[in-house]
Motif scaffolding. Structure first.
Motif, PDB file in Angstrom:
ATOM      1  N   GLY A   1     -41.666   4.055  15.976  1.00  0.00           N
ATOM      2  CA  GLY A   1     -42.738   4.694  16.732  1.00  0.00           C
ATOM      3  C   GLY A   1     -42.200   5.758  17.672  1.00  0.00           C
ATOM      4  O   GLY A   1     -41.024   6.135  17.602  1.00  0.00           O
ATOM      5  N   THR A   2     -43.040   6.242  18.540  1.00  0.00           N
ATOM      6  CA  THR A   2     -42.637   7.285  19.483  1.00  0.00           C
ATOM      7  C   THR A   2     -42.930   6.849  20.916  1.00  0.00           C
ATOM      8  O   THR A   2     -43.742   5.955  21.157  1.00  0.00           O
ATOM      9  CB  THR A   2     -43.368   8.613  19.204  1.00  0.00           C
ATOM     10  N   ARG A   3     -42.246   7.505  21.827  1.00  0.00           N
ATOM     11  CA  ARG A   3     -42.464   7.255  23.257  1.00  0.00           C
ATOM     12  C   ARG A   3     -42.572   8.611  23.948  1.00  0.00           C
ATOM     13  O   ARG A   3     -41.829   9.545  23.622  1.00  0.00           O
ATOM     14  CB  ARG A   3     -41.314   6.452  23.844  1.00  0.00           C
ATOM     15  N   THR A   4     -43.488   8.708  24.892  1.00  0.00           N
ATOM     16  CA  THR A   4     -43.671   9.937  25.658  1.00  0.00           C
ATOM     17  C   THR A   4     -43.330   9.661  27.120  1.00  0.00           C
ATOM     18  O   THR A   4     -43.847   8.706  27.714  1.00  0.00           O
ATOM     19  CB  THR A   4     -45.111  10.452  25.553  1.00  0.00           C
ATOM     20  N   VAL A   5     -42.453  10.472  27.675  1.00  0.00           N
ATOM     21  CA  VAL A   5     -42.059  10.301  29.080  1.00  0.00           C
ATOM     22  C   VAL A   5     -42.112  11.643  29.795  1.00  0.00           C
ATOM     23  O   VAL A   5     -42.034  12.701  29.163  1.00  0.00           O
ATOM     24  CB  VAL A   5     -40.632   9.719  29.200  1.00  0.00           C
TER      25      VAL A   5
ATOM     26  N   ARG B   1     -43.438  18.712  32.718  1.00  0.00           N
ATOM     27  CA  ARG B   1     -43.390  18.659  31.254  1.00  0.00           C
ATOM     28  C   ARG B   1     -43.064  17.262  30.747  1.00  0.00           C
ATOM     29  O   ARG B   1     -42.243  16.549  31.309  1.00  0.00           O
ATOM     30  CB  ARG B   1     -42.339  19.653  30.737  1.00  0.00           C
ATOM     31  N   GLN B   2     -43.732  16.880  29.666  1.00  0.00           N
ATOM     32  CA  GLN B   2     -43.477  15.608  29.021  1.00  0.00           C
ATOM     33  C   GLN B   2     -42.740  15.833  27.701  1.00  0.00           C
ATOM     34  O   GLN B   2     -42.851  16.900  27.096  1.00  0.00           O
ATOM     35  CB  GLN B   2     -44.797  14.870  28.723  1.00  0.00           C
ATOM     36  N   ILE B   3     -41.975  14.839  27.284  1.00  0.00           N
ATOM     37  CA  ILE B   3     -41.302  14.924  25.992  1.00  0.00           C
ATOM     38  C   ILE B   3     -41.631  13.668  25.181  1.00  0.00           C
ATOM     39  O   ILE B   3     -41.826  12.597  25.736  1.00  0.00           O
ATOM     40  CB  ILE B   3     -39.768  15.061  26.140  1.00  0.00           C
ATOM     41  N   THR B   4     -41.734  13.842  23.881  1.00  0.00           N
ATOM     42  CA  THR B   4     -42.013  12.728  22.972  1.00  0.00           C
ATOM     43  C   THR B   4     -40.851  12.585  22.000  1.00  0.00           C
ATOM     44  O   THR B   4     -40.372  13.581  21.458  1.00  0.00           O
ATOM     45  CB  THR B   4     -43.323  12.973  22.201  1.00  0.00           C
ATOM     46  N   PHE B   5     -40.394  11.372  21.789  1.00  0.00           N
ATOM     47  CA  PHE B   5     -39.256  11.155  20.898  1.00  0.00           C
ATOM     48  C   PHE B   5     -39.427   9.837  20.148  1.00  0.00           C
ATOM     49  O   PHE B   5     -40.195   8.957  20.555  1.00  0.00           O
ATOM     50  CB  PHE B   5     -37.939  11.134  21.691  1.00  0.00           C
ATOM     51  N   HIS B   6     -38.721   9.706  19.046  1.00  0.00           N
ATOM     52  CA  HIS B   6     -38.762   8.480  18.249  1.00  0.00           C
ATOM     53  C   HIS B   6     -37.866   7.411  18.881  1.00  0.00           C
ATOM     54  O   HIS B   6     -36.821   7.724  19.461  1.00  0.00           O
ATOM     55  CB  HIS B   6     -38.282   8.752  16.830  1.00  0.00           C
ATOM     56  N   VAL B   7     -38.294   6.161  18.757  1.00  0.00           N
ATOM     57  CA  VAL B   7     -37.465   5.029  19.188  1.00  0.00           C
ATOM     58  C   VAL B   7     -37.207   4.152  17.967  1.00  0.00           C
ATOM     59  O   VAL B   7     -37.864   4.298  16.927  1.00  0.00           O
ATOM     60  CB  VAL B   7     -38.150   4.219  20.310  1.00  0.00           C
TER      61      VAL B   7
END
Length: 208
Positions: A115-119, A126-132
């Protein structure tokens, strides 16, 4: 530690991070520390630190209630740590892969995403989204030596791609050569294409 500071900090507790939690990665260990700090009140986040593979909680004696509360947070987080998602920089360190490799293997499905996480970046809007990634899946990839296998597969695929490209280039050159040869042959068999009166000119024997 100065004597005054030593007298000031009297409540200390330490936890040793197990290989199950860190997967042998110092980056993962730091990530666990940051997870704990995120769960603590801002005023006490600096009370917990990482010393090698040991988490150390230290507070003044007059903060006993806060110390006990923080210790509970640490213990609970460590209980959950083996199942905490693995973030990009951690999986790169655990599996010894490059960022470009992570992107490539994630895109082609060999590296399974959980899935992904947005921090939100600290101090920024600015927010970033990445896979975990699932810890058990990462541990399985580590034990099977999947990264080395994938590198061999990629090298073979790259070599095959180069061979196909060279073969296609050769076919293209041969096709062009064949067209030029055919054009040249047509020129010899028909020396004056489109020239009116050629038959009469040839009958008169003017070429002899």
């Amino acid at each position: 530690m100065p004597k005054q500071e030593k007298n000031h900090v009297e409540l200390i507790k330490a936890w040793t991070l197990s290989p199950v939690v860190t997967m042998g990665s110092s980056v993962r260990a730091k990530g666990i520390l940051q997870e704990i700090q995120a769960r603590l009140p801002a005023i006490f986040r600096k009370a917990i630190s990482l010393d090698g593979i040991d988490l150390v909680l230290a507070m003044p004696a007059d903060e006993k209630a806060a110390f006990n509360a923080a210790a509970t947070v640490v213990s609970k987080t460590l209980d959950e740590a083996p199942s905490l998602p693995v973030i990009p920089r951690e999986i790169e360190d655990i599996l010894g892969m490059k960022t470009s490799e992570r992107h490539r293997w994630l895109a082609d499905g060999r590296l399974p995403s959980a899935g992904t996480r947005t921090v939100r970046l600290a101090g920024r809007a600015r927010q970033i989204t990445f896979h975990v990634f699932e810890p058990k899946a990462v541990d399985d990839l580590l034990n099977r030596g999947s990264v080395e296998e994938w590198r061999v597969e990629d090298a073979e695929a790259k070599a095959e791609k180069r061979m196909k490209a060279a073969y296609q280039a050769k076919l293209k050159r041969l096709s062009k050569k064949k067209k030029r040869s055919k054009k040249a042959d047509n020129g010899v068999n028909d020396p004056a294409p489109g020239l009116q009166g050629w038959e009469d000119f040839d009958i008169d024997g003017l070429l002899r």
